[in-house]
Design a protein around this motif. Sequence first.
Motif, short mmCIF file in Angstrom:
data_model
loop_
_atom_site.label_atom_id
_atom_site.label_comp_id
_atom_site.label_asym_id
_atom_site.label_seq_id
_atom_site.Cartn_x
_atom_site.Cartn_y
_atom_site.Cartn_z
N VAL A 38 -21.60 14.66 16.91
CA VAL A 38 -21.82 15.46 18.11
C VAL A 38 -20.70 15.17 19.09
CG1 VAL A 38 -23.29 15.81 20.12
CG2 VAL A 38 -24.32 15.58 17.86
N ILE A 39 -20.05 16.22 19.58
CA ILE A 39 -18.99 16.08 20.57
C ILE A 39 -19.54 16.48 21.93
CG2 ILE A 39 -16.85 17.09 21.41
CD1 ILE A 39 -15.74 17.08 18.72
N HIS A 40 -19.35 15.61 22.90
CA HIS A 40 -19.71 15.90 24.29
C HIS A 40 -18.42 16.31 25.01
CE1 HIS A 40 -23.87 14.18 24.18
NE2 HIS A 40 -23.33 13.55 23.13
N TRP A 41 -18.21 17.62 25.11
CA TRP A 41 -16.92 18.11 25.57
C TRP A 41 -16.66 17.83 27.05
CZ3 TRP A 41 -12.96 18.72 22.76
CH2 TRP A 41 -11.82 19.36 23.26
N ALA A 42 -17.71 17.66 27.83
CA ALA A 42 -17.51 17.31 29.24
C ALA A 42 -16.81 15.96 29.36
CB ALA A 42 -18.84 17.28 29.98
N ASP A 43 -16.98 15.10 28.36
CA ASP A 43 -16.30 13.81 28.34
C ASP A 43 -14.93 13.90 27.68
OD1 ASP A 43 -18.57 12.67 29.48
OD2 ASP A 43 -19.45 12.23 27.53
N GLU A 44 -14.82 14.79 26.68
CA GLU A 44 -13.58 14.90 25.90
C GLU A 44 -12.54 15.80 26.54
OE1 GLU A 44 -12.89 13.38 23.06
OE2 GLU A 44 -14.85 12.44 22.75
N SER A 45 -12.99 16.71 27.39
CA SER A 45 -12.12 17.77 27.90
C SER A 45 -10.95 17.24 28.70
CB SER A 45 -12.93 18.74 28.76
OG SER A 45 -12.11 19.76 29.27
N CYS A 55 -22.85 20.55 27.33
CA CYS A 55 -21.55 20.97 26.78
C CYS A 55 -21.26 20.22 25.48
CB CYS A 55 -20.43 20.75 27.78
SG CYS A 55 -20.57 21.74 29.27
N THR A 56 -22.12 20.45 24.49
CA THR A 56 -22.02 19.73 23.22
C THR A 56 -21.83 20.68 22.05
OG1 THR A 56 -24.43 19.74 23.11
CG2 THR A 56 -23.39 17.75 23.95
N ALA A 57 -21.25 20.15 20.99
CA ALA A 57 -21.08 20.88 19.74
C ALA A 57 -21.29 19.91 18.59
CB ALA A 57 -19.70 21.51 19.66
N LEU A 58 -21.77 20.43 17.48
CA LEU A 58 -21.85 19.65 16.25
C LEU A 58 -20.62 19.98 15.43
CD1 LEU A 58 -23.71 17.84 14.39
CD2 LEU A 58 -24.42 19.99 13.32
N VAL A 59 -19.98 18.96 14.86
CA VAL A 59 -18.77 19.19 14.07
C VAL A 59 -18.88 18.47 12.73
CG1 VAL A 59 -17.32 19.49 16.11
CG2 VAL A 59 -17.53 17.22 15.06
N GLU A 60 -18.20 19.03 11.74
CA GLU A 60 -18.07 18.39 10.43
C GLU A 60 -16.61 18.04 10.21
OE1 GLU A 60 -18.35 19.39 5.63
OE2 GLU A 60 -18.65 20.98 7.11
N TYR A 94 -31.68 15.96 10.39
CA TYR A 94 -31.97 16.91 11.47
C TYR A 94 -30.81 16.87 12.45
CZ TYR A 94 -33.80 18.78 15.83
OH TYR A 94 -33.96 19.50 17.01
N CYS A 95 -30.17 18.03 12.65
CA CYS A 95 -29.03 18.13 13.58
C CYS A 95 -29.29 19.23 14.59
CB CYS A 95 -27.74 18.45 12.83
SG CYS A 95 -27.33 17.30 11.51
N ASN A 96 -29.06 18.91 15.85
CA ASN A 96 -29.14 19.92 16.91
C ASN A 96 -27.82 19.89 17.66
OD1 ASN A 96 -29.80 21.22 19.52
ND2 ASN A 96 -31.87 21.25 18.67
N ASP A 97 -27.22 21.07 17.85
CA ASP A 97 -25.88 21.11 18.46
C ASP A 97 -25.90 21.16 19.98
OD1 ASP A 97 -26.52 23.78 19.01
OD2 ASP A 97 -25.50 24.51 17.22
N ALA A 125 -28.87 17.74 21.95
CA ALA A 125 -27.95 17.46 20.84
C ALA A 125 -28.27 16.11 20.20
CB ALA A 125 -26.52 17.47 21.34
N THR A 126 -28.33 16.11 18.87
CA THR A 126 -28.62 14.86 18.17
C THR A 126 -28.34 15.01 16.69
OG1 THR A 126 -30.30 13.14 17.85
CG2 THR A 126 -31.04 15.41 17.68
N ILE A 127 -28.17 13.89 16.03
CA ILE A 127 -28.12 13.81 14.57
C ILE A 127 -29.08 12.69 14.18
CG2 ILE A 127 -26.73 13.36 12.51
CD1 ILE A 127 -24.28 14.27 14.08
#
Length: 271
Positions: free
Chosen positions: A242-249, A229-234, A219-222, A209-211
């Motif tokens: 980039v959200i790292h859901w393992a940290d946010e959960s 456990c990452t997602a790209l969000v707008e 270049y964006c990779n989700d 995952a990167t922006i």
Amino acid sequence: MKRKRLQFRSIWISDVHLGTRACKAEYLLDFLRHTESRYLYLVGDMIDFWNLRNGWYWPASHSQVIQAVMDKASRGTTVTYVPGNHDEMFRDHIGRLFGGVRVAAEAIHKTADGRKLLVLHGDEFDGVVRHSKWLAVFGSWIYDWLLYTNRWFNLLRRRLGFPYWSLAAWLKHKVKNAVNFISQFEQALVREARKRRVHGVVCGHIHKATIEEHQGVLYCNDGDWVESCTALVEHNDGSLAVIHWADESVYLLEETENEYSPGQRRLVPAD
């Protein structure tokens, strides 16, 4: 404690690999239940048919992920599914709707601030997948083995009081050939975006995952849902993150020694 849902304009997820033991379906379910968006893109490798051909593995949580996505579509979220190489059989159904989810070979997403982003899985720009599929399958098997080994290693680390550490991610960042592959992959996607005259590209495939901006092209990779456990969000202003859901959960995944037996993984509330 009930958590307020996070609101985004768009969400991109990929490389979930449902049908594998490495898939962190519980984390993804938690993410889907705590987020809302106008657009949701499934950017390939949602289901790992390569793995399912070697033996059926499909716990209830994997069906729940699919149902959660369809529930979002039924409530008005525009859901677009761009198949990858592990679920390429869905490329035979381009243009069709499944439970409100539209299957597409690729997509052009227009952000709130007017930028056009090409959305595709990315395996089309992986020479190994294109020209040596047997080698890609073998590499996938090696990767799965690394994930399996890493789980047991981290079980020991956790008992000793050390944080999570990813062997597969370390190898990808340290081994010269892997680093070169990632760089070449990114450059190939950037060239494609420039060729299409869009502002950037969103992809998956390589689980990183990167922006980044490459000479004016975004270049964006989700990322993935087997390691990071990452997602790209707008956001509503068009900005990306980039959200790292393992940290946010609001949950932590408690893994036991019997983790690789069906039904042994469970979520426990975080402190």
